[in-house]
Design an enzyme around this catalytic site. Sequence first.
Site, PDB file in Angstrom:
ATOM      1  N   THR A 149       0.826  -1.214   0.000  1.00  0.00           N
ATOM      2  CA  THR A 149       0.000   0.000   0.000  1.00  0.00           C
ATOM      3  C   THR A 149       0.862   1.266   0.000  1.00  0.00           C
ATOM      4  O   THR A 149       1.898   1.317   0.638  1.00  0.00           O
ATOM      5  CB  THR A 149      -0.869   0.007   1.273  1.00  0.00           C
ATOM      6  OG1 THR A 149      -1.482  -1.261   1.395  1.00  0.00           O
ATOM      7  CG2 THR A 149      -1.925   1.082   1.199  1.00  0.00           C
ATOM      8  N   GLY A 188       2.550  -2.389   8.229  1.00  0.00           N
ATOM      9  CA  GLY A 188       2.824  -2.740   9.617  1.00  0.00           C
ATOM     10  C   GLY A 188       4.254  -3.170   9.816  1.00  0.00           C
ATOM     11  O   GLY A 188       4.835  -3.839   8.970  1.00  0.00           O
ATOM     12  N   GLU A 443      -7.887  -5.737   4.188  1.00  0.00           N
ATOM     13  CA  GLU A 443      -8.174  -6.994   3.465  1.00  0.00           C
ATOM     14  C   GLU A 443      -9.342  -6.808   2.504  1.00  0.00           C
ATOM     15  O   GLU A 443     -10.170  -7.710   2.330  1.00  0.00           O
ATOM     16  CB  GLU A 443      -8.485  -8.143   4.436  1.00  0.00           C
ATOM     17  CG  GLU A 443      -7.499  -8.269   5.579  1.00  0.00           C
ATOM     18  CD  GLU A 443      -6.569  -9.465   5.416  1.00  0.00           C
ATOM     19  OE1 GLU A 443      -6.513 -10.034   4.311  1.00  0.00           O
ATOM     20  OE2 GLU A 443      -5.887  -9.795   6.398  1.00  0.00           O
TER      21      GLU A 443
END
Lengths: 690, 690
Positions: A149, A188, A443
């Site tokens: 992303t 993350g 997701e």
Amino acid sequence: MTDFTDSLKPRHDGTATLQAERGRSSVDVDELARHLLSRDGFLQRQKKVLAVLSRVKLFKKDQQMNLSRPDRYHLALARAKALQRIVRKHGWDHDDYKMCEYLVDEMSPFHLHMTMFVTTVREQGSEAQKRHWMPKILDYDIIGCYAQTELGHGSNVRGLETTATWDPAQKEFEIHSPYLTASKWWNGAMGRTATHAIVVAQLLLPRSDNDKAYDNYGPQTFIVQIRDKKTHQPLHGIVVGDIGPKYGYAGMDNGYMLFDHFRVPKSAMLSRYAEVSDATGAFTRLGHPAVVYGSLTFVRGQIIMHARLVLARAVTVVVRYSAIRRQFRDRDSTSEQDDEMKVLDYPTVQIRILPLLATTFALHYTGEMMYSLYHKSRETIEKGDFGPLAELHSASSGLKSLCTMLAADGIETCRRAMGGHGFGGGSGLVGINADYLSKPTVEGDNWMITQQVAAYLIKKMTEAVKDPSAPASDPTASLFQFYLANRDHRIPQSPVQGSATDDQAIVDVFQWRAADLSYRAYHARVVEKKPWTRLMIQLHNLSRAYSEQILVTNFCNSFSSSSSTLSAPTPAVLRTCFRLYALTTLDASASSFTLTNAVAPHAVPVLQDAILDLMAELRPHAVKLVDAWSIPDWLLDSALGRSDGRVYEDLFDRAHRRNPLNGVTFNVDWRSEEIVLGSGDGGRGILAKL
Amino acid sequence: MTDFTDSLKPRHDGTATLQAERGRSSVDVDELARHLLSRDGFLQRQKKVLAVLSRVKLFKKDQQMNLSRPDRYHLALARAKALQRIVRKHGWDHDDYKMCEYLVDEMSPFHLHMTMFVTTVREQGSEAQKRHWMPKILDYDIIGCYAQTELGHGSNVRGLETTATWDPAQKEFEIHSPYLTASKWWNGAMGRTATHAIVVAQLLLPRSDNDKAYDNYGPQTFIVQIRDKKTHQPLHGIVVGDIGPKYGYAGMDNGYMLFDHFRVPKSAMLSRYAEVSDATGAFTRLGHPAVVYGSLTFVRGQIIMHARLVLARAVTVVVRYSAIRRQFRDRDSTSEQDDEMKVLDYPTVQIRILPLLATTFALHYTGEMMYSLYHKSRETIEKGDFGPLAELHSASSGLKSLCTMLAADGIETCRRAMGGHGFGGGSGLVGINADYLSKPTVEGDNWMITQQVAAYLIKKMTEAVKDPSAPASDPTASLFQFYLANRDHRIPQSPVQGSATDDQAIVDVFQWRAADLSYRAYHARVVEKKPWTRLMIQLHNLSRAYSEQILVTNFCNSFSSSSSTLSAPTPAVLRTCFRLYALTTLDASASSFTLTNAVAPHAVPVLQDAILDLMAELRPHAVKLVDAWSIPDWLLDSALGRSDGRVYEDLFDRAHRRNPLNGVTFNVDWRSEEIVLGSGDGGRGILAKL
């Protein structure tokens, strides 16, 4: 510290109240717990891991909300490292480790390492790459993250802006961020933790006929070292850091990262399915990574099983608390002496939480079905053939969307149903609420992925219309054929008649509605050729109706199989849950059921009384049903939801004995700039932190 | 710190994008802003106060989410004190001070002092008490709080457990907490700040015939010093402190307090309306405090006006961001060169946020109407006669419930509509979301106070049935009479026919539904004599339908008055908002409208297309409409919602230049107990905070 409050007791004994609640129901909690939670030895594993972790001070939860956000990362990293030592010391396996993550209840800075990072290397790396990287990964010698992303692009992977340009002279890739919006974002563990990253970038290869022009071969994955082994500083040409505080995930260092013409060797490109030729610079695909989609159904199954446990946690808290909390006497009571009612006896409380209790079971049976099908189909999946899973694989986007929405909204509904104390930290819901609010987005955004389900259903309906008597390959094809054969003489159903509820009619109306909405979507798109954009809302609603039908069907099917082995009254209680889930869902979208001729209009007004009766049936079993979800008190970390009912004692203890703010005395005189009384700080301390 | 990111720009220029958006609409933003926000000089006041506060570093917002909860209180107290100095320095009035609170956007430890505390003394104190206390209060020589709610009782004030027992020998009251659940709880500013409290306790007077027995005269108010003037320590016999972290209100010290036979003088009981006789110990009521209920309508009006601004904030952020964010090309596009679409052009985004934009206006016109009626009726209210306000006063519970729910749910809907970045701190919605979630519970729980509205409507319908031709005293009486006269020959309406929308028919169907549900409630309760408890859900739904009718009616009425002075195209755009609010509300509860014969069943399916068309009409004006709400960037504190559109620059700046976590380098090797690299701390630092 002792004072006169030590001898005070709550006016009503919460422990006795919960005991009485449990005494009113003969549901066998242990049996039901085994029925729900035996898969992969969940219950024993939970017991084993809990016994160890609950004794380690580092995993104590009750001060988390007092910590600053930098301290929350600090704590989460300390826990992540400690878990590695604990897991090795006890010789625990990966399922044990996942249980640790569940019980610690915090998104760990090491979480991505053993999920997206290792999975990508394992699935997309060549044999040589795996030989090189896997040992380092499994030993946590390197810590990985997954950098897909970007600041400007999330769901649309084809729109990513980061480039990886092949330099045929040096036999290297140059990774580059041409815009600010090309910055990797949200990834993350990247912010402060990771030493390595899977970087997804547009592969640019020089055109053989023009050395200044490049062709784009789309997003490819590269494994890239991003920080120095010793200093942990970013390598030259990389800017990387943590993006800052957010709703939840305080312990996770979601990061940003940009590249300035950063060079990586050819071996950085994961090359099981794609390769750039050393000699010619040509791009070759090596087969098709269809097999990786096999795990998607499993992941979506996990999301649903996780959603049911998160929702069960919120429902556990609100059911136990509402059984203890008393407020007002019955308005029709004529005696002045009557005690105040337990709030769980108010229909206005029941209608908010008992359908959610029923929803935990609805999610369970569909999650179970997805797991079972996945395991049954495992061998054929390896060959790229999903077999009986194919349809569910396509439908799983709609289920992800529906189930995460039900859980996210459900947590907040439970919180509000607890009145004032629901807003307090003692609810135990602050953290899961903030964390779980990510799920409707990650997701696959819940409003976007439903379009895939709708596209699938339109395709299936088109096939059914073309050849209504072809052998049906799956339940949806059968349903659509049944629908087409009957749509001209459909008789709308009445699932509730008098005091009788017809379970088959319930399943029928959910299926009919889904089929009819599919037909309407097919007609608008294929026959009338309406623009997709104009249909998007309708298609989203279709996906939801179809997914609700799956939940209702699986819940009903469960009665014919496993749950029949449960002792009375549990099967009957679960059937009450089924009806309550189905009828409240029907009632909430009643006009959709009547407009599709699924339900007769006169069958709608009677739902309210039927729902009231079902809630009254379920009420005595509510506490035992949440007990069966077996959420440990240590995980709940909730004064309101304690299994022993000591609600008020715990709330008071947190405030009076465990609140660091109460250790400081303040200067409240506005004429003085001093804030902490006697410190003479002149207010400068807090200014330095702004 | 400079690096290669300094020269990077986002792929698309957000500033140019928002300029283009504003260029597409000829709505006069300044004119609309004055129309919405002129009352009490709001706009000028906002400008004046903002100019001062935004230059004071103490009020800087962007580091708040990085602070620990104890630091958040510390900061809030420093700000509260600084505000007192600023207000005095500039000679600002109370409305200026309230503007400070709005712009600082934090529940202040001094907030209760100038609201509940001073109001209670002013309204319930005797003249002598006011002479004694008011100067100290207005100078902030003492800081007050309002201690009503307890650990075991919130809404049910009659159930409070704290007692105040009259000792005729000493002429004193003894305030006492007999149970742990008697602990005062949640009371703002009590935890660390307040020196004094209004304590609500059950007044117990000895029975003249038996000196060991007491009669309970119900809850009375006492003004009590709770902390020492110099040491700020609790007085002997009092245990008081902060209850700990909660969802929002991090800066506020919501407290707990218990009394151990704590003695206060007779003068502590506020005695404008009630007194205990020195001589005989007899209780006397002095008139009835009905007049204090007069301000309730005003407070409820404030809640609605506040709700519209909070919702406007969330809508401002999401509208601006969605106009800049691009994701995916149009699915039906045949050109590979088409740019990605702005997400605000997707109907699946529009349907979530444009009805909420419309809702801000719906709330506005009802809030305005409540203010106007209140001001018009002020003189008669002073005499205890509410005049034209009487009905609205009764209905205001339902409006509070509906409007705070719309705002609370709306903020979260806006957040989710922003995908990934909506979960980030740069959304600017983390704080208002957490704070605003208190509103559905405080000032009357949203599910409980609706029962009062229903009781009122049942009473009105009973009157109307009894005497259908009595002169109607208010709009509801007229409506009920109209309903009773027409219910046997009602023709269900179709508010949308072809491309035409009939605004009068919209108002009619909302009113008819409310009347019909009132009649059903009347019939169930009065004729069939069903138990109140069994009807509670139905009554809650009735209150909601009735309140929706008020919003729709007032919105429609606004076209005949003030908004007609606005220049084109604003009145037409507002009418589009009206229709969008009304039709999406109708669509969401369609079966309630058809079952009550308000709307014809065949009129429901056409709503979807009508709503799509209304959203398309509204779309070009969306950015200018949110501009009109005039939320300063300083208050928004949102990268996504900036008025200049520099979304990505600001997100990156917050992450890369303003995130303290990035100043620390960590040791990620699990074999080491050290956490901060090179600190050799062995992990002990964080353990000390647990």
